[in-house]
Each structure stands twice: as structure tokens, then as C-alpha cells.
Design an enzyme around this catalytic site. Structure first.
Site, PDB file in Angstrom:
ATOM      1  N   TYR A 292       0.867  -1.181   0.000  1.00 51.09           N
ATOM      2  CA  TYR A 292       0.000   0.000   0.000  1.00 51.09           C
ATOM      3  C   TYR A 292       0.903   1.229   0.000  1.00 51.09           C
ATOM      4  CZ  TYR A 292      -4.183   2.635   1.524  1.00 51.09           C
ATOM      5  OH  TYR A 292      -5.231   3.519   1.621  1.00 51.09           O
TER       6      TYR A 292
ATOM      7  N   ARG B 291      -6.276  10.437 -10.670  1.00 50.77           N
ATOM      8  CA  ARG B 291      -5.659  11.100  -9.507  1.00 50.77           C
ATOM      9  C   ARG B 291      -5.151  10.005  -8.574  1.00 50.77           C
ATOM     10  NH1 ARG B 291      -5.773  10.196  -4.774  1.00 50.77           N
ATOM     11  NH2 ARG B 291      -7.683  10.975  -3.837  1.00 50.77           N
TER      12      ARG B 291
ATOM     13  N   LYS C 242      -5.864  -1.920  -2.704  1.00 53.03           N
ATOM     14  CA  LYS C 242      -6.993  -1.673  -1.788  1.00 53.03           C
ATOM     15  C   LYS C 242      -7.735  -2.981  -1.507  1.00 53.03           C
ATOM     16  CE  LYS C 242      -7.099   2.969  -1.341  1.00 53.03           C
ATOM     17  NZ  LYS C 242      -7.313   3.799  -0.163  1.00 53.03           N
TER      18      LYS C 242
ATOM     19  N   GLU D 193     -12.292   4.908  -6.471  1.00 57.10           N
ATOM     20  CA  GLU D 193     -10.981   5.202  -5.884  1.00 57.10           C
ATOM     21  C   GLU D 193     -10.129   6.026  -6.846  1.00 57.10           C
ATOM     22  OE1 GLU D 193     -10.225   3.678  -2.635  1.00 57.10           O
ATOM     23  OE2 GLU D 193      -8.765   5.296  -2.741  1.00 57.10           O
ATOM     24  N   ASP D 194      -9.628   7.108  -6.349  1.00 56.28           N
ATOM     25  CA  ASP D 194      -8.645   7.925  -7.065  1.00 56.28           C
ATOM     26  C   ASP D 194      -9.115   8.402  -8.441  1.00 56.28           C
ATOM     27  OD1 ASP D 194      -7.311   7.483  -4.747  1.00 56.28           O
ATOM     28  OD2 ASP D 194      -5.471   6.718  -5.645  1.00 56.28           O
TER      29      ASP D 194
ATOM     30  N   ASP E  26     -14.051   6.287  -1.521  1.00 53.14           N
ATOM     31  CA  ASP E  26     -13.105   6.166  -0.429  1.00 53.14           C
ATOM     32  C   ASP E  26     -12.405   7.489  -0.135  1.00 53.14           C
ATOM     33  OD1 ASP E  26     -11.658   4.720   1.451  1.00 53.14           O
ATOM     34  OD2 ASP E  26     -10.046   4.304   0.037  1.00 53.14           O
ATOM     35  N   ASP E  27     -12.067   8.226  -1.192  1.00 56.59           N
ATOM     36  CA  ASP E  27     -11.305   9.464  -1.003  1.00 56.59           C
ATOM     37  C   ASP E  27     -12.158  10.557  -0.362  1.00 56.59           C
ATOM     38  OD1 ASP E  27      -8.838   8.524  -2.312  1.00 56.59           O
ATOM     39  OD2 ASP E  27     -10.200   8.325  -4.019  1.00 56.59           O
TER      40      ASP E  27
ATOM     41  N   ASN F 222      -0.573  11.608   0.232  1.00 53.32           N
ATOM     42  CA  ASN F 222       0.207  10.408  -0.083  1.00 53.32           C
ATOM     43  C   ASN F 222       0.828  10.540  -1.460  1.00 53.32           C
ATOM     44  OD1 ASN F 222      -0.600   8.957   2.282  1.00 53.32           O
ATOM     45  ND2 ASN F 222      -2.597   8.631   1.322  1.00 53.32           N
TER      46      ASN F 222
HETATM   47  N1  LIG Z   1      -4.663   9.811   4.056  1.00 52.06           N
HETATM   48  C1  LIG Z   1      -5.699   9.396   3.360  1.00 52.06           C
HETATM   49  O1  LIG Z   1      -6.419   8.475   3.757  1.00 52.06           O
HETATM   50  C2  LIG Z   1      -6.017  10.060   2.077  1.00 52.06           C
HETATM   51  C3  LIG Z   1      -5.138  10.909   1.491  1.00 52.06           C
HETATM   52  N2  LIG Z   1      -5.450  11.523   0.319  1.00 52.06           N
HETATM   53  C4  LIG Z   1      -4.433  12.377  -0.274  1.00 52.06           C
HETATM   54  O2  LIG Z   1      -4.888  13.708  -0.302  1.00 52.06           O
HETATM   55  C5  LIG Z   1      -4.344  14.361  -1.431  1.00 52.06           C
HETATM   56  C6  LIG Z   1      -5.451  15.097  -2.140  1.00 52.06           C
HETATM   57  O3  LIG Z   1      -6.426  14.197  -2.586  1.00 52.06           O
HETATM   58  P1  LIG Z   1      -7.819  14.727  -3.159  1.00 52.06           P
HETATM   59  O4  LIG Z   1      -8.477  15.609  -2.200  1.00 52.06           O
HETATM   60  O5  LIG Z   1      -8.551  13.577  -3.656  1.00 52.06           O
HETATM   61  O6  LIG Z   1      -7.289  15.598  -4.405  1.00 52.06           O
HETATM   62  P2  LIG Z   1      -8.028  16.725  -5.179  1.00 52.06           P
HETATM   63  O7  LIG Z   1      -7.306  16.889  -6.448  1.00 52.06           O
HETATM   64  O8  LIG Z   1      -9.481  16.496  -5.192  1.00 52.06           O
HETATM   65  O9  LIG Z   1      -7.777  18.031  -4.277  1.00 52.06           O
HETATM   66  C7  LIG Z   1      -6.543  18.652  -4.137  1.00 52.06           C
HETATM   67  C8  LIG Z   1      -6.770  20.008  -3.540  1.00 52.06           C
HETATM   68  O10 LIG Z   1      -5.517  20.559  -3.200  1.00 52.06           O
HETATM   69  C9  LIG Z   1      -5.434  21.860  -3.731  1.00 52.06           C
HETATM   70  N3  LIG Z   1      -4.047  22.224  -4.020  1.00 52.06           N
HETATM   71  C10 LIG Z   1      -3.239  21.708  -4.951  1.00 52.06           C
HETATM   72  N4  LIG Z   1      -2.048  22.307  -4.901  1.00 52.06           N
HETATM   73  C11 LIG Z   1      -2.110  23.200  -3.906  1.00 52.06           C
HETATM   74  C12 LIG Z   1      -1.196  24.129  -3.363  1.00 52.06           C
HETATM   75  N5  LIG Z   1       0.044  24.226  -3.836  1.00 52.06           N
HETATM   76  N6  LIG Z   1      -1.604  24.901  -2.349  1.00 52.06           N
HETATM   77  C13 LIG Z   1      -2.858  24.807  -1.880  1.00 52.06           C
HETATM   78  N7  LIG Z   1      -3.761  23.933  -2.341  1.00 52.06           N
HETATM   79  C14 LIG Z   1      -3.382  23.149  -3.350  1.00 52.06           C
HETATM   80  C15 LIG Z   1      -6.278  21.853  -4.972  1.00 52.06           C
HETATM   81  O11 LIG Z   1      -6.612  23.173  -5.286  1.00 52.06           O
HETATM   82  P3  LIG Z   1      -7.463  23.592  -6.568  1.00 52.06           P
HETATM   83  O12 LIG Z   1      -8.838  23.092  -6.286  1.00 52.06           O
HETATM   84  O13 LIG Z   1      -7.372  25.070  -6.582  1.00 52.06           O
HETATM   85  O14 LIG Z   1      -6.821  22.934  -7.737  1.00 52.06           O
HETATM   86  C16 LIG Z   1      -7.440  20.989  -4.500  1.00 52.06           C
HETATM   87  O15 LIG Z   1      -8.355  21.769  -3.813  1.00 52.06           O
HETATM   88  C17 LIG Z   1      -3.644  13.290  -2.241  1.00 52.06           C
HETATM   89  O16 LIG Z   1      -2.262  13.366  -1.997  1.00 52.06           O
HETATM   90  C18 LIG Z   1      -4.163  11.991  -1.694  1.00 52.06           C
HETATM   91  O17 LIG Z   1      -3.189  10.981  -1.756  1.00 52.06           O
HETATM   92  C19 LIG Z   1      -6.647  11.330  -0.292  1.00 52.06           C
HETATM   93  C20 LIG Z   1      -7.552  10.474   0.231  1.00 52.06           C
HETATM   94  C21 LIG Z   1      -7.276   9.736   1.439  1.00 52.06           C
HETATM   95  C1  LIG Z   2      -5.256   6.762   0.772  1.00 46.98           C
HETATM   96  C2  LIG Z   2      -5.939   7.156  -0.439  1.00 46.98           C
HETATM   97  O1  LIG Z   2      -7.017   6.684  -0.743  1.00 46.98           O
HETATM   98  C3  LIG Z   2      -5.319   8.121  -1.294  1.00 46.98           C
HETATM   99  O2  LIG Z   2      -4.275   8.658  -0.957  1.00 46.98           O
HETATM  100  O3  LIG Z   2      -5.884   8.380  -2.356  1.00 46.98           O
HETATM  101 MG   LIG Z   3      -7.529   7.005  -2.741  1.00 52.33          MG
END
Ligand SMILES: NC(=O)C1=CN([C@@H]2O[C@H](COP(=O)(O)OP(=O)(O)OC[C@H]3O[C@@H](n4cnc5c(N)ncnc54)[C@H](OP(=O)(O)O)[C@@H]3O)[C@@H](O)[C@H]2O)C=CC1
Ligand SMILES: CC(=O)C(=O)O
Ligand SMILES: [Mg+2]
Length: 658
Positions: free
Chosen positions: A206, A259, A277, A349-350, A372-373, A514
Site C-alpha cells: 500500500y 488522480r 486496496k 478510488e482515485d 473512499d477518497d 500520499n
Molecule cells: N490519508 C488518506 O487516507 C487520504 C489521502 N489523500 C491524499 O490527499 C491528497 C489530495 O487528494 P484529493 O483531495 O482527492 O485531491 P483533489 O485533487 O481532489 O484536491 C486537491 C486540492 O488541493 C489543492 N491544491 C493543490 N495544490 C495546492 C497548493 N500548492 N496549495 C494549496 N492547495 C493546493 C487543490 O486546489 P485547486 O482546487 O485550486 O486545484 C485541491 O483543492 C492526495 O495526496 C491523496 O493521496 C486522499 C484520500 C485519502
Molecule cells: C489513501 C488514499 O485513498 C489516497 O491517498 O488516495
Molecule cells: Mg484514494
């Protein structure tokens, strides 16, 4: 009674040269399980003809004759050779595969036989292979004499040997490949290793290693591990689903690869994520591996590097968008329901956020779907925050939240926290949302930006002056909790952590992005810059940190705590829809698993070493909510849902063969 194909009793189990292809039993489960299950239940199975042929890599394979019947049947106008549509169905839509209905009297019927994997093919069947652990009796009974060296090992000794071997690899990707090879060779042993050594192997199968594996998937690709549905399969998706060797599927994890973690668009190579997963669904949540289906929808990629990569495994075209994209997704979702029924869980997912929210909203009312996200992450973070209250004090509604990142994870978490706050205060959710602020790539989300915001950001556009940087936002908003969900590493700078520390006795800092390279800060940075005061957890794991003579072990705020148990809860209750209250139920169950000892060590999540017990508790709470909401179909409701969940969990211990 079953009839046995005599060719199979000779040891290799194959009737030859029928010219049919499909799933090759040499690298995947199937045949034998069907036999054992069907023998016991005396259910007739029509698709157990084996065949030999040559795989791409030139290895021997067994072929399952699922499609034989349709091939051997005379074709009608408009039918393709592999048309699997029912020739006759009774009113409930049940296909007459054995030729029992009057409507099929004039059609040809193939007399399917049932065979038992043995000898060489048994050793090549990952679902039943036990390697050197086959007993003397089994070696005699299953034509294995001479095919194995004389020694007989226990599963525990095999596990010890393999863990020793895996520990020799210094490069994480080598460990990943070794684990995938084991999964393809001996599935039970793979899960035994994963269950018994979860904290050590989770980072291998993972995050973070799975991220690198996806980036290099084309180069390390050996055998397909899931189902690929590309634009080429448009119009044939149901047929493609029927190529999968398992019929009883309970959980599908599907990605379109746009993503992948915080690594962006990895196209078809995102397959590593559904595969990983689902390995956790089995190891952490106890869902049977045979009931899990990893799927990648390939609509192209906008990743130029991959498009130019000679080893890229996907469609070499830019991503399809709009109607073309949604048509393929719709065909997939329809086919899933047609093929597996109402109760199969589809976990998105993603996906990129411009599709993720829409897909969840669209299919949330017609299918059992879970993102999941958005939802799993929300549930795990809410659990961590609620648990952290014991360390940082106050009630949930008394805290103020600031997010870096306003996408799926950020807004998903924000909404669930607001929902829980409102349940506690009985105030409207709009009031609760005011305690939560988000920063995206353009700065703080404020009302003056409202018109240009994506729909999922609009509820968070509060009245405030524009603020351009995270540091400035921390200074003016003065959050008590800082959550990173931007996918951009190193964004929680020393100044940001110091500003959090100057405003709070114990700042709660969650760096969720991540893999490790994208983490907003490291554990070491969080503890050093906060002078040991931060309560910290991260999406990808960090080793314990020593700061001023004290050891700080940070937790892993990852949806892996939630989705396996959550999915199990849906499966065991036969739930037909996901409801937000189930996410709250999962969150509550997880938070309750944090022990006093964990708190003393500054942890807000229980260790993963207890994950199966944690998952059983999450499953029970989710199932209880499903029954309470009238969304459960498995009746009567079991009295003790924790015990029931535990009894339903897959165990990787070898079975004895008759
Ligand atoms: N720990 C866990 O269980 C999980 C972790 N994650 C991680 O979270 C991260 C984001 O995932 P997700 O929300 O799906 O992604 P999205 O693409 O949906 O969202 C990313 C967000 O970050 C913003 N962003 C990007 N670059 C910057 C920056 N330099 N400064 C400020 N904001 C910024 C984007 O802004 P804008 O909208 O303006 O483009 C957007 O709002 C990934 O790395 C993923 O691996 C996700 C799910 C679960
Ligand atoms: C953990 C997870 O689902 C992610 O980083 O997208
Ligand atoms: Mg994910």
C-alpha cells in the site's frame, strides 16, 4: 452427483484443444474452489471445462470454458460468437444454462463436467497451492509425488522463510514485486504474511510503495491482476465482466487512474491501487479474495510521459471526457448491477474531483457505492479528531479547522465534521460549517470567490478578506486543527507549524497527502518545529522520531482504517445503499478502539496490528446502522454483530484437502 472429467483425474486436469480462451487458471483461483463448493452443495456448475493453451508469456494455462456454451450454440442474427445474453429466462431473469426450460428445447446444450485440480495444475493454482506445505497424504491423493521435494513444511515455517527473504530486499519496489509474485503463486500464504505482519507489510503493498509501483507498472507488469475496461470495450462491458473467473463478487474497487494518490494522472497504471486496496479488504477487513474485483477504466491519459513510454500498458490517447466518458462509466455501472445484483459494493478510488463528486451523486441513489477518497477519508479523520479531543481538550464544535486542499479529501472531511458537529449541537449544518476553513491553490476560500468556485467548494466560501497563503491563513484564522489534503509535499513549512504552535498548546496537525513524497511535512518536522507539542498523524507512515530524548510515534491517518471494515459491514448486512450515518458509525467505532496506552503515547489511532478486531467493530457498527435505517437485506439481524462479523472474515490458514 457430480461427474468427473477423467482427463482431470489423470493429474493435469485438462481436456485439450477446444480452442477456447479466457481466464487462465494457471495464475488465478477458480476451478478447484468451484469444485469443492459445488461438490458440497451439490450445485451444478456449467463452466468448469479446462483446456490447455499458450499464454502470451508462453506458459501452460488452464482455460475455463465459461464461454463454451455460447460458442457452440448456433448463432442468431446480430449475435457475436461470444454473446452471453440469456437465451431463455424465467420471470425472475434466471438464465437457463442447463437447458431445462421448454423455451430452450431446440437449443444445443454442452454437458459440462466438473473437475478437480490436481498435480501440476494444482501447484499452479494460487488459490489452492500450498507449496511445500502439502502433506504426505495430499501429495498421494493429488498426484503431487515427484513434483515437490520430499520435505513438508508448515505454513508458519513458510511464512518465516518468506519474511526473511522479503527483509533481504533493501529497495521497497523489490519487496512489492516479491509480494505480488507471492499473491500470484500462493494466495493464502500471501494473506497469512499480510495479516500477521501488517505493520511491516502495509507500506509495501500500500502507500507509499504502491505509488511507485503504479508509476512503474508498465515495467514491472508480469500478469494482469484485475479487469481492464477501456474505450475499446465500449458496448461490450457486460461481456468483459463475464470474462472474470469469479461469479460471486461482493466488492469492486474501480479507478480511472486520473488522480493516483498525490501523483496525478497515471492512466491505466493506476491498476495498482484497486489491487492494493482489495488486498487490504481481505487482509484487514476479511472480505474473501475471490469476492473482490479490481477494475481499471481506461479512457486514456493526459500524462505525456506515459504516452511516450514504450512500456505503458494503457490506451495511447488523451483522456476521453464529457459524454464519451460518462457513457462508458454508465455502461460499466449498469453491467455491474446486471451481473452481480444490487448488493455488490462499488468503491470509487482515485478519480479526479471533476468526476468523483458527480459519479458519487449520480450512482449513490441507484447503486451501493462508496467513494473512499471523499467518504472513507472523512470517516477516518473524524475518528482521529474525536480521539484527539482527549489530548487537546474541548468538544468537537469548540474547535476551528483549517484545510490545505479543498478537493475530495478536504471537502469530504469538512462536511462530515460539520455533520457531526451539528448532530452534537443541534445547530443547522450551515452554522457548523462556519468553524471550518479551506485553502486551495488560489488561497483561502472566501465569499468573494464564490462565483468561480467548483460546486463542492461553495459551502465553504465564508465572509472574509482574501488571503493568499497558508501561513497568512493560519495567522488570521487561528485554527486549532490543521489538515493537509493538497497532494503537495512540504507545504507545512517551519513557519506554518510554528504559527500553529504559537496559537495552540497542543496543535493537531494531520498531513494526509500520499505517498510520503507528497506529505505536507514529515513526523520529524512536526515534532521538531512544534517542540514536541504537536499531535501528529500522516497519510503515509513515518518511523518513530526521537526529539530531546523522548520518542514520538505518530499515527497513520489513512482511510485503510475504515474502508475494509466499512465494506465488511455493508456485505454482512446485505446493505443496498450507503448513508452518511454509516460513515459516522464507522468513525465512532474506530475512535473507540484507541486505548489509554495509545493516548499516553500521543496516538490518536490504534495500531494496525489490531486491525482485524478494529474492522470487526467497524463492520458491526456499520451493519447496525444499516439495519436501523432499513437498508439491510440480510435478515434476520444477527444478535451479536461483532461476533457475526468475525465469523464471516476470511482466514488465510491452509485447509486440508480430501
Ligand atoms: N490519508 C488518506 O487516507 C487520504 C489521502 N489523500 C491524499 O490527499 C491528497 C489530495 O487528494 P484529493 O483531495 O482527492 O485531491 P483533489 O485533487 O481532489 O484536491 C486537491 C486540492 O488541493 C489543492 N491544491 C493543490 N495544490 C495546492 C497548493 N500548492 N496549495 C494549496 N492547495 C493546493 C487543490 O486546489 P485547486 O482546487 O485550486 O486545484 C485541491 O483543492 C492526495 O495526496 C491523496 O493521496 C486522499 C484520500 C485519502
Ligand atoms: C489513501 C488514499 O485513498 C489516497 O491517498 O488516495
Ligand atoms: Mg484514494
Amino acid at each position: 452427483m457430480i461427474s468427473l472429467n477423467t482427463a482431470n483425474l489423470m493429474g493435469h486436469g485438462c481436456s485439450k484443444n477446444l480452442g477456447i480462451s479466457g481466464w487462465c487458471g494457471g495464475d488465478k483461483r477458480k476451478i478447484s474452489e468451484k469444485v469443492v463448493l459445488r461438490v458440497n452443495s451439490k450445485v451444478r456448475e456449467h463452466n468448469n471445462i479446462h483446456n490447455t493453451g499458450k499464454e502470451e508469456e508462453g506458459e501452460e494455462k488452464k482455460v475455463i470454458g465459461r464461454k463454451m456454451e455460447s460458442v457452440l450454440k448456433p448463432l442468431r442474427d446480430g449475435e457475436s460468437v461470444l454473446d452471453l445474453s440469456p437465451r431463455s429466462t424465467v420471470s425472475g431473469g434466471v438464465e437457463d444454462v442447463y437447458g431445462e426450460d421448454r423455451a430452450t428445447e431446440d437449443q444445443l446444450v454442452t454437458p459440462w463436467t466438473i473437475s478437480v485440480a490436481s498435480g501440476w495444475s494444482l501447484l499452479r493454482d494460487p488459490q489452492y497451492n500450498k507449496g511445500l506445505a502439502f502433506s504426505e497424504k495430499e501429495r498421494d491423493a493429488h498426484y503431487l509425488r515427484g513434483l515437490l521435494p520430499p520435505t513438508v513444511l508448515t505454513q508458519l515455517l513458510q511464512e518465516k522463510k518468506l519474511m526473511h527473504n522479503i527483509r533481504q530486499y533493501k529497495v521497497p519496489l523489490q519487496k512489492y514485486v516479491a509480494m505480488m509474485e507471492l499473491q500470484e503463486r500462493n494466495e493464502r500464504l500471501f494473506y497469512k504474511l499480510l495479516v500477521d505482519n501488517v505493520e511491516e507489510l502495509l507500506p509495501v503493498v500500500y502507500t507509499p510503495t504502491v505509488g511507485e509501483a503504479c508509476q512503474k507498472y508498465g515495467s514491472i507488469f508480469r500478469r494482469p491482476q484485475g479487469l481492464y475496461i477501456s474505450l475499446k470495450e465500449k458496448g461490450k462491458v457486460l461481456e468483459v465482466l463475464k470474462n472474470w473467473p469469479e461469479r460471486t463478487i461482493q466488492v469492486i474497487v474501480v479507478t480511472d487512474g486520473e488522480r493516483i494518490l498525490g501523483l496525478g494522472d497515471l492512466g491505466c497504471q493506476g491498476m495498482g491501487i484497486p489491487v492494493g486496496k482489495l488486498a487490504l479488504y481481505t487482509a484487514l477487513g476479511g472480505v474473501r479474495p475471490s469476492a473482490c474485483l479490481p477494475v481499471t477504466i481506461d479512457v486514456g491519459t493526459n500524462n505525456e510521459t506515459l504516452l511516450k513510454d514504450e512500456f505503458y500498458i494503457g490506451l495511447r490517447q488523451k483522456r476521453a471526457t464529457g459524454q464519451e466518458y460518462y457513457d462508458l462509466l454508465d455502461e460499466f455501472m449498469t453491467a455491474v448491477k446486471q451481473n452481480y445484483g444490487e448488493k455488490v459494493l462499488v468503491q470509487f478510488e482515485d478519480f479526479a474531483n471533476h468526476n468523483a463528486f458527480e459519479l458519487l451523486a449520480k450512482y449513490g441513489t441507484t447503486h451501493l457505492v462508496f467513494n473512499d477518497d471523499i467518504q472513507g477519508t472523512a470517516s477516518v479523520v473524524l475518528a482521529g479528531v474525536v480521539a484527539a479531543l482527549k489530548l487537546i481538550g474541548g468538544t468537537l464544535p469548540e474547535h476551528k479547522f483549517l484545510f490545505l486542499g479543498a478537493g475530495e479529501a478536504g471537502t469530504g472531511i469538512a462536511e462530515l465534521i460539520a455533520l457531526e458537529m451539528s448532530k452534537q449541537t443541534k445547530a443547522p449544518i450551515e452554522e457548523s460549517r462556519k468553524k471550518i476553513w479551506l485553502v486551495d491553490s488560489k488561497g483561502l476560500i472566501v465569499s468573494s470567490r464564490k462565483n468561480s468556485l467548483q460546486h463542492f467548494k461553495k459551502p465553504w466560501a465564508h465572509e472574509h478578506e482574501p488571503v493568499n497563503s497558508l501561513l497568512e491563513a493560519v495567522k488570521v484564522i487561528k485554527p486549532t486543527v490543521l489538515i493537509g489534503s493538497s497532494g503537495v509535499g512540504k507545504t507545512f513549512t517551519k513557519e506554518v507549524v510554528e504559527a500553529m504552535t504559537s496559537n495552540n498548546d497542543k496543535p493537531l496537525i494531520l498531513a494526509l497527502s500520499n505517498p510520503t513524497s507528497q506529505s505536507e511535512c514529515t513526523a520529524e518536522e512536526a515534532y521538531q518545529w512544534s517542540e514536541g507539542r504537536a499531535i501528529f498523524a500522516s497519510g503515509s507512515p513515518f518511523d518513530p522520531v526521537e526529539y530531546k530524548g523522548k520518542v514520538y510515534a505518530s499515527g497513520q491517518a489513512n482511510n485503510a482504517y475504515i474502508f475494509p471494515g466499512f465494506g465488511l459491514g455493508l456485505v454482512i448486512s446485505g446493505a443496498i445503499r450507503v448513508h452518511d450515518d454509516m460513515l459516522l458509525a464507522a468513525s465512532e467505532a474506530l475512535a473507540k478502539q484507541v486505548s489509554e496506552e495509545n493516548y499516553r503515547n500521543g496516538l490518536i489511532y490504534p495500531p494496525f496490528s489490531n486491525i482485524r478486531k478494529i474492522s470487526a467493530n467497524i463492520a458491526a457498527n456499520v451493519a447496525a446502522k444499516a439495519y436501523e435505517l432499513g437498508l439491510a437485506t440480510r435478515l434476520p439481524r444477527p444478535q451479536d454483530l461483532v461476533k457475526y462479523a468475525e465469523s464471516c472474515m476470511y482466514t488465510p490458514v491452509y485447509r486440508n484437502y480430501r
